[in-house]
Design a protein around this motif. Structure first.
Motif, short mmCIF file in Angstrom:
data_model
loop_
_atom_site.label_atom_id
_atom_site.label_comp_id
_atom_site.label_asym_id
_atom_site.label_seq_id
_atom_site.Cartn_x
_atom_site.Cartn_y
_atom_site.Cartn_z
N HIS A 1 81.81 -18.62 -21.51
CA HIS A 1 81.22 -19.61 -21.30
C HIS A 1 81.82 -20.40 -20.32
O HIS A 1 82.98 -20.61 -19.95
N ASP A 2 80.84 -21.16 -19.58
CA ASP A 2 81.30 -22.11 -18.51
C ASP A 2 80.54 -23.54 -18.58
O ASP A 2 79.47 -23.42 -19.31
N PRO A 3 80.90 -24.36 -17.88
CA PRO A 3 80.28 -26.01 -17.87
C PRO A 3 79.18 -25.79 -17.19
O PRO A 3 78.30 -26.87 -17.28
N ASP A 4 78.62 -24.97 -16.25
CA ASP A 4 77.55 -24.94 -15.48
C ASP A 4 76.22 -24.61 -16.30
O ASP A 4 76.13 -23.30 -16.67
N ALA B 1 74.69 -23.08 -23.76
CA ALA B 1 75.93 -23.20 -24.87
C ALA B 1 76.63 -24.29 -24.60
O ALA B 1 77.20 -24.78 -23.43
N GLY B 2 76.24 -25.55 -25.27
CA GLY B 2 77.01 -26.77 -25.31
C GLY B 2 76.26 -27.41 -24.05
O GLY B 2 75.12 -27.26 -23.92
N ALA B 3 77.13 -27.85 -23.14
CA ALA B 3 76.50 -28.61 -21.95
C ALA B 3 76.49 -27.46 -20.77
O ALA B 3 75.65 -27.91 -19.68
N GLY B 4 76.91 -26.34 -21.22
CA GLY B 4 76.76 -25.27 -20.19
C GLY B 4 75.99 -24.13 -20.66
O GLY B 4 74.87 -24.39 -21.23
N LYS B 5 76.63 -23.09 -20.18
CA LYS B 5 75.95 -21.64 -20.61
C LYS B 5 76.85 -20.65 -20.86
O LYS B 5 78.19 -20.77 -20.95
N ALA B 6 76.31 -19.73 -21.85
CA ALA B 6 77.06 -18.35 -21.86
C ALA B 6 76.40 -17.18 -21.06
O ALA B 6 74.99 -17.19 -21.44
N VAL B 7 77.11 -16.31 -20.52
CA VAL B 7 76.67 -15.16 -20.11
C VAL B 7 77.37 -13.91 -20.83
O VAL B 7 78.67 -14.17 -20.94
N TRP B 8 76.45 -12.96 -21.22
CA TRP B 8 76.86 -12.12 -21.97
C TRP B 8 76.69 -10.46 -21.55
O TRP B 8 75.44 -10.49 -20.81
N PHE B 9 77.45 -9.52 -21.97
CA PHE B 9 76.84 -8.22 -21.91
C PHE B 9 77.25 -7.52 -23.20
O PHE B 9 78.27 -7.77 -24.02
N THR C 1 86.08 -29.08 -18.94
CA THR C 1 85.58 -28.10 -19.85
C THR C 1 86.14 -26.78 -19.45
O THR C 1 85.97 -26.41 -18.19
N PRO C 2 87.05 -26.06 -20.24
CA PRO C 2 87.21 -24.90 -19.70
C PRO C 2 86.28 -23.56 -19.57
O PRO C 2 85.42 -23.95 -20.25
N ILE C 3 86.80 -22.50 -18.95
CA ILE C 3 85.89 -21.25 -19.21
C ILE C 3 86.54 -20.75 -20.38
O ILE C 3 87.88 -20.57 -20.53
#
Length: 148
Positions: free
Chosen positions: A85-88, A128-136, A67-69
């Motif tokens: 977005h990252d897979p963790d 987000a999906g199997a991972g998460k999205a971090v945003w600002f 899974t890419p970033i």
């Protein structure tokens, strides 16, 4: 008949990033080009800086996998939102907690998420999906307040 034309749709860019230090300059360039292309009024320097922090954090704290970033940049009339977005699925430490001890200024690391909290108008994370999205988000700056 009333003219109910919808608000302009946000312009958005999405790019998959390499799982390496090369991701940071690629991400900065995308944010810089996106803001320049629309002559957007969000603070480009701050947008680049905070994007670099989010991407470096994702590269450092997630294992290399299939899974890419991904970097998502959305430009709206009111400002810009950047998501990484990252897979963790684990939430990023210190991003939205309020009881965090200030980091030791002599220790490497630990300052990036505090920078994001300090310089963005809002920030957070979501699954987000199997991972998460971090945003600002950064607000648009009125034209008369921008440096010449």
């Amino acid at each position: 008949m009333h003219d109910h034309s919808p608000a302009p749709a946000p312009a958005s860019w999405r790019i998959a990033l390499p799982h390496s230090a090369a991701a940071v300059p690629v991400a900065r360039a995308l944010v810089r080009n996106a803001l320049a292309e629309l002559e957007h009024t969000a603070d480009g320097y701050t947008a680049e800086l905070l994007t670099a922090e989010l991407v470096a954090n994702a590269v450092e704290h997630t294992s290399v996998g299939r899974t890419p970033i991904e970097l998502v940049v959305e430009l709206r009339p009111t400002g810009c939102q950047v998501e990484v977005h990252d897979p963790d699925p684990a939430p990023p430490a210190d991003l939205t907690r309020t009881d965090v001890e200030p980091p030791d200024p002599w220790r490497e690391g630990g300052r990036g998420l505090l920078l994001i909290r300090a310089l963005s108008s809002s920030c957070g994370h979501r699954p987000a999906g199997a991972g998460k999205a971090v945003w600002f988000r950064l607000p648009a700056v009125p034209a008369q307040r921008r440096p010449r």
